[in-house]
Design a protein around this motif. Structure first.
Motif, PDB file in Angstrom:
ATOM      1  N   ILE A 197       2.721  42.892   1.623  1.00 50.94           N
ATOM      2  CA  ILE A 197       2.901  42.326   0.314  1.00 50.94           C
ATOM      3  C   ILE A 197       3.257  43.214  -0.924  1.00 50.94           C
ATOM      4  O   ILE A 197       3.841  43.224  -1.814  1.00 50.94           O
ATOM      5  CB  ILE A 197       1.871  40.949   0.176  1.00 50.94           C
ATOM      6  CG1 ILE A 197       2.367  39.849   0.934  1.00 50.94           C
ATOM      7  CG2 ILE A 197       2.066  40.444  -1.224  1.00 50.94           C
ATOM      8  CD1 ILE A 197       1.337  38.660   1.002  1.00 50.94           C
ATOM      9  N   GLU A 198       1.914  44.050  -0.759  1.00 52.41           N
ATOM     10  CA  GLU A 198       1.737  45.011  -1.738  1.00 52.41           C
ATOM     11  C   GLU A 198       2.877  46.343  -1.845  1.00 52.41           C
ATOM     12  O   GLU A 198       3.334  46.595  -2.826  1.00 52.41           O
ATOM     13  CB  GLU A 198       0.419  45.539  -1.848  1.00 52.41           C
ATOM     14  CG  GLU A 198      -0.889  44.561  -1.892  1.00 52.41           C
ATOM     15  CD  GLU A 198      -2.233  45.268  -1.974  1.00 52.41           C
ATOM     16  OE1 GLU A 198      -2.246  46.508  -1.662  1.00 52.41           O
ATOM     17  OE2 GLU A 198      -3.000  44.489  -2.266  1.00 52.41           O
ATOM     18  N   THR A 199       3.487  46.584  -0.513  1.00 51.21           N
ATOM     19  CA  THR A 199       4.334  47.380  -0.223  1.00 51.21           C
ATOM     20  C   THR A 199       5.494  46.987  -1.025  1.00 51.21           C
ATOM     21  O   THR A 199       6.233  47.528  -1.598  1.00 51.21           O
ATOM     22  CB  THR A 199       4.452  47.840   1.086  1.00 51.21           C
ATOM     23  OG1 THR A 199       3.397  48.239   1.557  1.00 51.21           O
ATOM     24  CG2 THR A 199       5.767  49.101   1.282  1.00 51.21           C
ATOM     25  N   ALA A 200       5.857  45.594  -0.466  1.00 53.53           N
ATOM     26  CA  ALA A 200       7.163  44.792  -1.070  1.00 53.53           C
ATOM     27  C   ALA A 200       6.990  44.842  -2.584  1.00 53.53           C
ATOM     28  O   ALA A 200       8.213  44.828  -3.117  1.00 53.53           O
ATOM     29  CB  ALA A 200       7.074  43.444  -0.273  1.00 53.53           C
ATOM     30  N   SER A 201       5.853  44.552  -3.017  1.00 51.92           N
ATOM     31  CA  SER A 201       5.987  44.423  -4.713  1.00 51.92           C
ATOM     32  C   SER A 201       6.083  45.651  -5.219  1.00 51.92           C
ATOM     33  O   SER A 201       6.572  45.863  -6.439  1.00 51.92           O
ATOM     34  CB  SER A 201       4.422  43.873  -5.037  1.00 51.92           C
ATOM     35  OG  SER A 201       3.895  43.940  -6.407  1.00 51.92           O
ATOM     36  N   ALA A 202       5.647  46.903  -4.655  1.00 52.58           N
ATOM     37  CA  ALA A 202       5.854  48.076  -5.363  1.00 52.58           C
ATOM     38  C   ALA A 202       7.458  48.395  -5.154  1.00 52.58           C
ATOM     39  O   ALA A 202       8.064  48.876  -6.169  1.00 52.58           O
ATOM     40  CB  ALA A 202       5.094  49.204  -4.736  1.00 52.58           C
ATOM     41  N   LEU A 203       8.056  48.291  -3.927  1.00 54.67           N
ATOM     42  CA  LEU A 203       9.485  48.451  -3.834  1.00 54.67           C
ATOM     43  C   LEU A 203      10.429  47.457  -4.806  1.00 54.67           C
ATOM     44  O   LEU A 203      11.499  47.890  -5.324  1.00 54.67           O
ATOM     45  CB  LEU A 203       9.852  48.283  -2.418  1.00 54.67           C
ATOM     46  CG  LEU A 203       9.327  49.384  -1.406  1.00 54.67           C
ATOM     47  CD1 LEU A 203       9.449  48.750  -0.064  1.00 54.67           C
ATOM     48  CD2 LEU A 203       9.913  50.683  -1.827  1.00 54.67           C
ATOM     49  N   THR A 204       9.979  46.168  -4.832  1.00 56.31           N
ATOM     50  CA  THR A 204      10.781  45.398  -5.784  1.00 56.31           C
ATOM     51  C   THR A 204      10.677  46.098  -7.297  1.00 56.31           C
ATOM     52  O   THR A 204      11.704  45.794  -8.021  1.00 56.31           O
ATOM     53  CB  THR A 204       9.957  43.948  -5.758  1.00 56.31           C
ATOM     54  OG1 THR A 204       9.989  43.348  -4.400  1.00 56.31           O
ATOM     55  CG2 THR A 204      10.691  43.060  -6.847  1.00 56.31           C
ATOM     56  N   TYR A 205       9.281  46.385  -7.469  1.00 62.31           N
ATOM     57  CA  TYR A 205       9.371  47.194  -8.985  1.00 62.31           C
ATOM     58  C   TYR A 205      10.202  48.277  -9.184  1.00 62.31           C
ATOM     59  O   TYR A 205      11.098  48.458  -9.918  1.00 62.31           O
ATOM     60  CB  TYR A 205       7.804  47.394  -9.322  1.00 62.31           C
ATOM     61  CG  TYR A 205       7.638  48.246 -10.524  1.00 62.31           C
ATOM     62  CD1 TYR A 205       7.571  47.556 -11.747  1.00 62.31           C
ATOM     63  CD2 TYR A 205       7.596  49.662 -10.281  1.00 62.31           C
ATOM     64  CE1 TYR A 205       7.541  48.436 -12.782  1.00 62.31           C
ATOM     65  CE2 TYR A 205       7.310  50.443 -11.724  1.00 62.31           C
ATOM     66  CZ  TYR A 205       7.206  49.768 -12.930  1.00 62.31           C
ATOM     67  OH  TYR A 205       7.106  50.440 -13.866  1.00 62.31           O
ATOM     68  N   LEU A 206      10.391  49.013  -8.146  1.00 61.55           N
ATOM     69  CA  LEU A 206      11.243  50.119  -8.244  1.00 61.55           C
ATOM     70  C   LEU A 206      12.834  49.949  -8.352  1.00 61.55           C
ATOM     71  O   LEU A 206      13.511  50.526  -9.061  1.00 61.55           O
ATOM     72  CB  LEU A 206      11.147  50.997  -6.832  1.00 61.55           C
ATOM     73  CG  LEU A 206       9.829  52.033  -6.530  1.00 61.55           C
ATOM     74  CD1 LEU A 206       9.826  52.566  -5.328  1.00 61.55           C
ATOM     75  CD2 LEU A 206       9.618  52.742  -7.793  1.00 61.55           C
ATOM     76  N   HIS A 207      13.034  48.853  -7.423  1.00 61.56           N
ATOM     77  CA  HIS A 207      14.503  48.275  -7.483  1.00 61.56           C
ATOM     78  C   HIS A 207      14.754  47.686  -8.736  1.00 61.56           C
ATOM     79  O   HIS A 207      15.980  47.854  -9.280  1.00 61.56           O
ATOM     80  CB  HIS A 207      14.737  47.397  -6.322  1.00 61.56           C
ATOM     81  CG  HIS A 207      14.638  47.824  -4.771  1.00 61.56           C
ATOM     82  ND1 HIS A 207      14.932  47.136  -3.833  1.00 61.56           N
ATOM     83  CD2 HIS A 207      14.603  49.054  -4.504  1.00 61.56           C
ATOM     84  CE1 HIS A 207      14.790  48.058  -3.075  1.00 61.56           C
ATOM     85  NE2 HIS A 207      14.389  49.351  -3.106  1.00 61.56           N
ATOM     86  N   ALA A 208      13.972  47.015  -9.510  1.00 60.42           N
ATOM     87  CA  ALA A 208      14.092  46.322 -10.741  1.00 60.42           C
ATOM     88  C   ALA A 208      14.199  47.672 -11.767  1.00 60.42           C
ATOM     89  O   ALA A 208      14.965  47.362 -12.887  1.00 60.42           O
ATOM     90  CB  ALA A 208      13.025  45.541 -11.199  1.00 60.42           C
ATOM     91  N   SER A 209      13.871  48.741 -11.412  1.00 66.74           N
ATOM     92  CA  SER A 209      13.875  50.066 -12.205  1.00 66.74           C
ATOM     93  C   SER A 209      14.996  50.791 -12.144  1.00 66.74           C
ATOM     94  O   SER A 209      15.146  51.841 -12.495  1.00 66.74           O
ATOM     95  CB  SER A 209      12.420  50.909 -12.418  1.00 66.74           C
ATOM     96  OG  SER A 209      11.429  50.132 -12.655  1.00 66.74           O
ATOM     97  N   ASP A 210      15.811  50.251 -11.182  1.00 70.93           N
ATOM     98  CA  ASP A 210      17.102  51.030 -10.797  1.00 70.93           C
ATOM     99  C   ASP A 210      16.805  52.320  -9.900  1.00 70.93           C
ATOM    100  O   ASP A 210      17.314  53.351 -10.093  1.00 70.93           O
ATOM    101  CB  ASP A 210      18.048  51.308 -11.874  1.00 70.93           C
ATOM    102  CG  ASP A 210      18.894  50.026 -12.351  1.00 70.93           C
ATOM    103  OD1 ASP A 210      18.891  49.225 -11.610  1.00 70.93           O
ATOM    104  OD2 ASP A 210      19.227  50.066 -13.667  1.00 70.93           O
ATOM    105  N   ILE A 211      15.764  52.066  -9.152  1.00 66.15           N
ATOM    106  CA  ILE A 211      15.421  53.311  -8.197  1.00 66.15           C
ATOM    107  C   ILE A 211      15.305  52.948  -6.983  1.00 66.15           C
ATOM    108  O   ILE A 211      14.665  51.850  -6.495  1.00 66.15           O
ATOM    109  CB  ILE A 211      13.994  53.939  -8.726  1.00 66.15           C
ATOM    110  CG1 ILE A 211      13.930  54.374 -10.248  1.00 66.15           C
ATOM    111  CG2 ILE A 211      13.358  54.975  -7.716  1.00 66.15           C
ATOM    112  CD1 ILE A 211      12.801  54.721 -10.562  1.00 66.15           C
ATOM    113  N   ILE A 212      15.937  53.735  -5.975  1.00 67.15           N
ATOM    114  CA  ILE A 212      15.781  53.534  -4.501  1.00 67.15           C
ATOM    115  C   ILE A 212      14.722  54.521  -4.140  1.00 67.15           C
ATOM    116  O   ILE A 212      14.910  55.716  -4.391  1.00 67.15           O
ATOM    117  CB  ILE A 212      17.115  53.963  -3.939  1.00 67.15           C
ATOM    118  CG1 ILE A 212      18.202  52.873  -4.523  1.00 67.15           C
ATOM    119  CG2 ILE A 212      17.026  53.620  -2.374  1.00 67.15           C
ATOM    120  CD1 ILE A 212      19.484  53.271  -3.990  1.00 67.15           C
TER     121      ILE A 212
END
Length: 375
Positions: free
Chosen positions: A169-184
């Motif tokens: 869950i915490e990893t998915a939260s970090a990746l969701t935040y990155l994607h919302a910031s237009d970062i892969i």
């Protein structure tokens, strides 16, 4: 005397030319004009502290090999202690050429503006004109998820299923935040998921990160990443999207379920990649053969239900076609529902596994707006 004078003039001319060439070489290694401020003496760059090379050399005991924490695609990481007492991880890039400078500036630019509790924090860096390019991160003391699953810290029963689900869950939260910031992220793997002493996640290594432009659905670029985690569509077509991270995260989910590494050449040749092994087991209704038996899968009904649900989610993430994969925000929502037992727990293991091959035949369309908060 005339001969001596001529020799002296030739010497001066050569010395001048050598100086000019050296100056030109220095200018060509930077895409920006040199600042009048000597950043080696301190200051800030993009809001992070600029350290001198000597300060970090001293902090790492002159890059003592005994202090090596790991080796990545772009450099070696060392443990260090700053003069103010802070423990840090110092990434030392392999080469100080123009390409490395570009990657260095890219990483500083990205990390300096991101704030999320599950992303590793950047403390500072050296100047782009430093003798070596160094990045200074907070030190995370409890190793990586890979260490605890199938590495030097792995112990049977030491990482229970609720902790693994929390890590997901915490990893998915970090990746969701990155994607919302237009970062892969581009290199999602268990070796890049750090854990603190409370087993809280810190996603690390943005050396492969790329900003993807607004209004562009994919970025064409040479494939990079780690074998076993690379999106098969990206590997074939050189198309990079946020769904590439989703595929890699699907592999992470299977690692959390199985405690197996993403690649193992001792396995059957069709199952060397964990993603292939997982898909085969799920489609053949043999998930129990994949699950780490120390997790209580056979003895605890709730553990069985939640592992089944996470396996179903991983199956969706691992689809070869990117349009059949969920968005990371949907993955995060699903994991939170699974943790809270908010999904339909009347589904039996057999029903869920029977549904799997058909449950991903339609393209995913997120029904939610991707969040931009750091929670």
């Amino acid at each position: 005397m005339g001969i001596m004078a001529a020799i002296f003039l030739i010497y001066l001319r050569r010395k001048k030319n050598k100086h000019s060439a050296s100056t030109l070489l220095f200018r060509n290694t930077s895409s920006e004009p040199s600042s009048k401020v000597d950043l080696e003496k301190g200051g800030n760059y993009h809001g992070v502290q600029v350290f001198s090379y000597g300060e970090l050399e001293e902090a790492t005991n002159y890059f003592d090999s005994a202090r090596e924490l790991g080796d990545g695609g772009f450099g070696t990481v060392y443990y260090g202690e700053l003069q103010d007492g802070r423990a840090v991880a110092v990434k030392r890039l392999y080469e100080n050429n123009y390409k490395r400078v570009e990657q260095f500036m890219n990483e500083v630019d990205i990390l300096a503006r991101l704030r999320h509790k599950n992303l590793v924090s950047l403390y500072g860096c050296t100047s782009r004109h430093s003798r070596e390019l160094l990045l200074v991160y907070e030190f995370i003391s409890n190793g990586t998820v890979a260490d605890h699953l199938h590495g030097e810290r792995a112990k049977p029963g030491a990482l229970p299923w609720p902790t693994r689900l929390k890590i997901a869950i915490e990893t998915a939260s970090a990746l969701t935040y990155l994607h919302a910031s237009d970062i892969i992220h581009r290199d999602v793997k268990t070796n890049n998921i750090l854990l603190d002493n409370n087993f809280c996640v810190k996603v690390a290594d943005f050396g492969l990160s790329r900003l993807f432009p607004n209004h562009v659905t994919h970025v064409s670029t040479a494939p990079q990443g780690t074998p076993g985690y690379v999106d098969p569509e990206y590997h074939q077509c050189y198309q990079l999207t946020d769904k590439s991270d989703v595929f890699s995260f699907g592999v992470v989910l299977i690692e959390l379920i199985s405690s197996m590494p993403a690649v193992d050449i001792t396995r059957h040749r069709h199952e060397i990649n964990l993603s292939n092994l997982a898909i085969n087991k799920i489609q053949n209704k043999a998930l129990h053969e994949l699950v780490d038996q120390t997790l209580g899968y056979e003895s605890d009904n709730k553990v069985r239900r939640t592992i089944n649900a996470v396996a179903e989610l991983a199956f969706q993430c691992l689809q070869s076609e990117k349009d059949l994969r969920p968005y990371m925000v949907d993955v995060l929502d699903a994991l939170r529902d699974i943790e809270s037992d908010g999904y339909d727990d009347k589904k039996t293991h057999e029903e869920m596994m029977t549904q799997s091959p058909d449950s991903v035949t339609l393209s995913w369309t997120s029904t939610k707006t991707t969040p931009t908060s750091s929670s």
